[in-house]
Design a protein around this motif. Structure first.
Motif, PDB file in Angstrom:
ATOM      1  N   CYS A 114      79.197  72.589 -81.116  1.00 57.15           N
ATOM      2  CA  CYS A 114      80.209  71.555 -81.350  1.00 57.15           C
ATOM      3  C   CYS A 114      79.594  70.159 -81.252  1.00 57.15           C
ATOM      4  CB  CYS A 114      81.370  71.715 -80.370  1.00 57.15           C
ATOM      5  SG  CYS A 114      82.934  71.011 -80.956  1.00 57.15           S
ATOM      6  N   HIS A 130      78.134  68.692 -78.605  1.00 55.21           N
ATOM      7  CA  HIS A 130      78.260  67.959 -77.343  1.00 55.21           C
ATOM      8  C   HIS A 130      76.886  67.561 -76.792  1.00 55.21           C
ATOM      9  CE1 HIS A 130      82.484  69.992 -76.668  1.00 55.21           C
ATOM     10  NE2 HIS A 130      82.348  69.458 -77.851  1.00 55.21           N
ATOM     11  N   GLU A 148      84.740  70.965 -71.934  1.00 55.56           N
ATOM     12  CA  GLU A 148      85.735  70.482 -72.910  1.00 55.56           C
ATOM     13  C   GLU A 148      86.383  71.657 -73.627  1.00 55.56           C
ATOM     14  OE1 GLU A 148      87.851  69.410 -76.239  1.00 55.56           O
ATOM     15  OE2 GLU A 148      85.938  70.415 -76.533  1.00 55.56           O
ATOM     16  N   GLU A 149      85.567  72.690 -73.913  1.00 54.22           N
ATOM     17  CA  GLU A 149      86.053  73.842 -74.680  1.00 54.22           C
ATOM     18  C   GLU A 149      86.840  74.777 -73.757  1.00 54.22           C
ATOM     19  OE1 GLU A 149      85.455  74.053 -77.903  1.00 54.22           O
ATOM     20  OE2 GLU A 149      83.676  72.823 -78.262  1.00 54.22           O
ATOM     21  N   HIS A 160      81.529  74.694 -84.575  1.00 49.86           N
ATOM     22  CA  HIS A 160      81.838  76.071 -84.161  1.00 49.86           C
ATOM     23  C   HIS A 160      81.311  77.110 -85.164  1.00 49.86           C
ATOM     24  CE1 HIS A 160      85.093  75.174 -80.909  1.00 49.86           C
ATOM     25  NE2 HIS A 160      84.283  74.145 -81.069  1.00 49.86           N
TER      26      HIS A 160
HETATM   27 ZN    ZN Z   1      84.473  72.380 -80.030  1.00 49.03          ZN
END
Ligand code: ZN
Ligand code: ZN
Length: 389
Positions: free
Chosen positions: A101, A103, A135-136, A360
């Protein structure tokens, strides 16, 4: 583009850091190596660092001038449970985990800004560099808020940024109001009476009941939601039965709902329960509904969005900042921080070239070319929101 020269000069270092994080992805609340790297790097810039907020979260604090205003800048650090299918040199070394993602890139863009701002200190006030875990899925942003993020590190406003494949490199996108949706989850258990497949009149078929429920739930969007508002009801799982000639006792439906407004969220929850239990009762069965509110909508405030868009325009030019993009029905954990403080969440273009497929996806990679763009944005945001006297 007007990137900050000191940051551009550092691009090789930022890229090496980003690729090292990409090689060592860590998931929710287990970002030990990552948060240790972040904390040590911030300390090397000469600022006090607080470790261990929300387990693996890190906050670095930088002051300049005499002003007592303070803002927060937030990056997320966690990776996904995903098997990486890239085969480049910085591919994940942690089997089954991947920075899918971006990050890793978010963390480094904020570190790049912290490095520049610590050296130049061309602002007046306090900046809290917030590095959050999980976060996920596991709402690390909420855990940080619950653990006293804004009590320990008072901020008048807070800002977030996410990369977005499909938006060109050198562009930003943002909007006032809802930027991303709420995300709730539901599980409906339908109870019937099992029977022989040849003698349905001797049972209550939960498969027929569940099928009617799935179709009827779509009327929440089509018939109960104001056509000028947005809502999603998706049944993503349905399970019942084991064989071809037995009507089972139970069926299960599970899925997710999305909305931008709390009143739409409330309406979806109550209609979903009414429809499921009402249809089941009409057929002589019963239904129980487990409805869980997971993430609130991500709502940008007007003044802070203006500040964010103007800072982005200083870096990439006004024509490259889209200020009224369509909101996304995805959800974002930064919403929990925006519930506490005014602020703005922007998207930075990750480009559309090789390796920039959607987040993703197992072949996704953060685009290192945007590291100096994002770090320049953060820096100009601080310099413009907290101007030096
Ligand atoms: Zn994500
Ligand atoms: Zn993300």
């Amino acid at each position: 583009m007007k990137l900050i020269n000191e940051i551009v000069a550092n691009k090789d270092q930022l890229t090496a850091w980003r690729r090292d994080l990409h090689m060592h992805p860590e998931t929710a609340f287990e970002e030990h190596r990552t948060s240790d790297f972040v904390a040590k790097t911030l300390e090397s810039f000469g600022m006090p660092v607080h470790r261990g907020l929300a387990k693996t979260g890190v906050v670095g604090t930088l002051k300049a001038g005499k002003g007592n205003r303070a803002i927060g800048l937030r990056a997320d650090m966690d990776a996904l449970d995903l098997i990486e299918l890239n085969d480049f040199g910085h591919k994940s070394k942690h089997e089954g985990k991947m920075h899918g993602c971006g990050h890793d890139g978010h963390t480094i863009m904020l570190l790049g800004a912290a490095q520049y701002l610590a050296k130049t200190k061309n602002f007046d006030g306090t900046v809290h560099f917030i590095f959050q875990p999980a976060e996920e899925n596991l709402a690390g942003g909420k855990v940080m808020v619950d653990d006293g993020l804004f009590a320990k590190f008072p901020c008048e406003s807070v800002f977030g940024m996410h990369n977005m494949p499909g938006i060109d490199v050198g562009k930003f996108a943002v909007r006032v109001g809802p930027m991303m949706a709420s995300a709730d989850m539901f599980w409906i258990k339908v109870k019937g009476v099992g029977a022989h497949g040849a003698y349905p009149h001797r049972g209550v078929d939960p498969v027929v009941i569940a099928s009617e429920i799935v179709l009827a739930l779509q009327t929440i969007v089509a018939r109960n939601t104001d056509p000028l508002q947005c809502a999603v009801v998706s049944c993503c799982q349905i399970q019942a039965g084991h064989t071809t000639n037995v009507i089972p006792e139970e069926a299960m439906i599970a899925g997710t709902t999305r909305a931008f407004l709390p009143e739409v969220q409330d309406m979806i929850e109550s209609r979903l329960k009414q429809i499921a239990t009402g249809i089941a009762a009409a057929h002589g069965g019963s239904a129980t509904v487990d409805y869980q509110r997971r993430y609130p909508p991500t709502i940008n405030t007007a003044d802070e969005t203006e500040m964010a868009a103007n800072a982005a325009a200083m870096v990439v030019g006004g024509d490259n900042v889209l200020r009224n993009l369509n909101p996304s029905m995805g959800a974002e954990d930064f919403a929990w921080m925006l519930r506490e403080k005014p602020g703005s969440y922007v998207w930075i273009g990750n480009g559309a070239g090789e390796g920039s497929c959607m987040v993703h996806n197992p072949r996704y990679d953060f685009n290192d070319d945007i590291l100096p763009i994002g770090a320049s944005y953060w820096s100009r945001l601080v310099e413009s929101v907290l101007p030096a006297g």
